[in-house]
Design a protein around this motif. Structure first.
Motif, PDB file in Angstrom:
ATOM      1  N   UNK A 260       0.818  -7.273  27.932  1.00  0.00           N
ATOM      2  CA  UNK A 260      -0.292  -7.981  27.312  1.00  0.00           C
ATOM      3  C   UNK A 260      -0.219  -7.873  25.794  1.00  0.00           C
ATOM      4  N   UNK A 261       0.045  -6.672  25.290  1.00  0.00           N
ATOM      5  CA  UNK A 261       0.143  -6.468  23.846  1.00  0.00           C
ATOM      6  C   UNK A 261       1.292  -7.278  23.244  1.00  0.00           C
ATOM      7  N   UNK A 262       2.424  -7.291  23.935  1.00  0.00           N
ATOM      8  CA  UNK A 262       3.589  -8.033  23.429  1.00  0.00           C
ATOM      9  C   UNK A 262       3.318  -9.537  23.417  1.00  0.00           C
ATOM     10  N   UNK A 263       2.648 -10.025  24.432  1.00  0.00           N
ATOM     11  CA  UNK A 263       2.300 -11.446  24.484  1.00  0.00           C
ATOM     12  C   UNK A 263       1.396 -11.823  23.316  1.00  0.00           C
ATOM     13  N   UNK A 264       0.406 -10.999  23.046  1.00  0.00           N
ATOM     14  CA  UNK A 264      -0.517 -11.287  21.945  1.00  0.00           C
ATOM     15  C   UNK A 264       0.205 -11.224  20.599  1.00  0.00           C
ATOM     16  N   UNK A 265       1.077 -10.221  20.435  1.00  0.00           N
ATOM     17  CA  UNK A 265       1.800 -10.076  19.170  1.00  0.00           C
ATOM     18  C   UNK A 265       2.748 -11.241  18.949  1.00  0.00           C
ATOM     19  N   UNK A 289       9.525  -6.121  17.938  1.00  0.00           N
ATOM     20  CA  UNK A 289       8.989  -6.715  19.164  1.00  0.00           C
ATOM     21  C   UNK A 289      10.076  -6.853  20.224  1.00  0.00           C
ATOM     22  N   UNK A 290      11.289  -7.174  19.800  1.00  0.00           N
ATOM     23  CA  UNK A 290      12.407  -7.249  20.749  1.00  0.00           C
ATOM     24  C   UNK A 290      12.690  -5.875  21.345  1.00  0.00           C
ATOM     25  N   UNK A 336       0.834  -0.454  19.509  1.00  0.00           N
ATOM     26  CA  UNK A 336       0.849  -0.107  18.091  1.00  0.00           C
ATOM     27  C   UNK A 336       1.562  -1.188  17.282  1.00  0.00           C
ATOM     28  N   UNK A 337       2.695  -1.656  17.790  1.00  0.00           N
ATOM     29  CA  UNK A 337       3.434  -2.708  17.090  1.00  0.00           C
ATOM     30  C   UNK A 337       2.647  -4.007  17.067  1.00  0.00           C
ATOM     31  N   UNK A 342      -0.088  -7.969  13.639  1.00  0.00           N
ATOM     32  CA  UNK A 342      -1.283  -8.704  13.204  1.00  0.00           C
ATOM     33  C   UNK A 342      -1.699  -8.338  11.777  1.00  0.00           C
ATOM     34  N   UNK A 343      -1.112  -7.286  11.217  1.00  0.00           N
ATOM     35  CA  UNK A 343      -1.504  -6.865   9.878  1.00  0.00           C
ATOM     36  C   UNK A 343      -2.957  -6.448   9.841  1.00  0.00           C
TER      37      UNK A 343
END
Length: 388
Positions: A260-265, A289-290, A336-337, A342-343
């Motif tokens: 979920x976090x990776x999708x949003x990022x 992200x990769x 965290x990433x 998102x800065x």
């Protein structure tokens, strides 16, 4: 080895995802903000039959394996509710296993059916303030009395005790100093959570506010004989029926949080433009992200292997623990990433990733520490001297 999911598995994951999609980000933000149990989500999952996925069919469950429970929890974890959604359900998937394996027909009917249909909730009373991960050092004591036992003691980090109707309780029935082995003299009970005899104090937490964690204090709680699960004194060994499934299911949910976090990022990186180009075009954004994707997929393979070993009756302890370690780190690192991607907006609640970050760290802490996992693997897989 074929890692492709079966058509039945894919249909199950799709059905769970559809239930989760009815509960949007604002729902979970509100539950987090108000520290309110997600009753509506719990009810929807019960109505879908998901609370009994690993329970016997004759009790209204599905009788499926840990693999299916893990796939369900993975879908829940990536459905936006993160650890709050997971914790609403996961105690049903592993804690009652001693009852499933050892309970009498009467106990299974009385104890399991209400959990499966969602009419009752339970909590898991194992950890104690002065014992922590050293479960053999617990001091909560059940003294034999006429018709049953009288229990005194305390537990900590008892999730859902604010909402629970029952408690699965690990006690000592023989003092540690009188036992030939430290793992002896412990007994499991499944009994009503009598609030006249059990004080429940909520612990304010960093994350997962929607699902309560508590310190509980037990004073002269009478537990009838019929609420004892299995034989007296063998509770620690019965508890092992829950531990490996718990690690696998927690790992699966942690992978879901990471996904979920990776999708949003990734979505934000594609859409956010700075200096006339999407930030996702920059390798400084792409590469972390990769790497998160690689972490997630490695954790998924370990989790699926551990689940397969468990369901086929093979030793899986090292793999279940390794899956939990890799998945917890993948969840925390990816969340965290996602905040960093998102800065400044990652710090804002609007984009949800700060909530995922707060809830992801729990996956590294519980139900077992990374240090104990590594010590266990060093001992069991590397034949190194036991260090704990």
């Amino acid at each position: 080895m074929d890692f492709d999911l079966t058509e039945e598995h894919l249909a199950m994951v799709d059905a769970v995802s559809k239930v989760c999609s009815k509960f949007d980000d604002e729902y979970w933000s509100e539950k987090d903000r108000n520290a309110e149990f997600p009753h509506e989500f719990h009810r929807a999952m019960a109505e879908g039959g998901w609370l009994g996925i690993t329970m016997p069919e004759e009790m209204g469950g599905s009788g499926l394996g840990v693999t299916e429970a893990a796939l369900m929890m993975n879908a829940v974890g990536r459905g936006g509710g993160a650890a709050a959604a997971m914790s609403t359900l996961q105690i049903n998937l592993f804690a009652p296993q001693p009852i499933v394996v050892l309970g009498t027909p009467e106990q299974k009917e009385r104890m399991l059916r209400p959990l499966i249909n969602g009419s009752e909730k339970t909590c898991f009373g194992v950890t104690e303030p002065n014992a922590g991960l050293n479960t053999t050092a617990i001091k909560t004591f059940a003294e034999r009395v006429q018709g049953g036992y009288r229990v005194n003691g305390s537990k900590i980090w008892t999730s859902t005790a604010q909402e629970a109707d029952n408690i699965l309780l690990l006690t000592r029935t023989t003092p540690l100093e009188e036992c030939a082995k430290a793992t002896g003299g412990m007994t499991i009970f499944f009994t009503k959570l009598d609030r006249d005899r059990i004080e429940v104090h909520r612990i304010p937490k960093m994350g997962r506010a929607a699902v309560d964690s508590n310190a509980i204090f037990i004073e002269d709680l009478f537990v009838p004989e019929e609420d004892r699960v299995g034989e007296e004194g063998k509770g620690f060994h019965y508890l092992l029926h829950s531990l490996n499934p718990e690690r696998i299911i927690v790992a699966a949910g942690a992978i879901g949080i990471a996904e979920d976090a990776l999708k949003r990022a990734s979505l934000y990186a594609r859409e956010r433009e700075v200096f006339g180009r999407p930030i996702g075009q920059n390798q400084g954004i792409q590469h972390p992200l990769a790497e998160n994707w690689v972490q997630i997929e490695a954790a998924r393979m370990m989790m699926l292997k551990a689940a397969n070993l468990y369901d086929t009756g093979k030793p899986c302890g090292a793999y279940a623990n390794a899956a939990k370690l890799l998945s917890g780190r993948a969840a925390f690192d990816t969340a965290t990433q996602a905040v960093l991607t998102h800065g400044g907006m990652g710090y804002a609640k609007e984009y949800q990733v700060e909530r995922l970050m707060r809830e992801s760290i729990l996956q590294r802490l519980a139900p077992v520490s990374e240090q104990l996992i590594l010590s266990f693997i060093a001992e069991k897989e590397l034949d190194l001297p036991k260090s704990y």
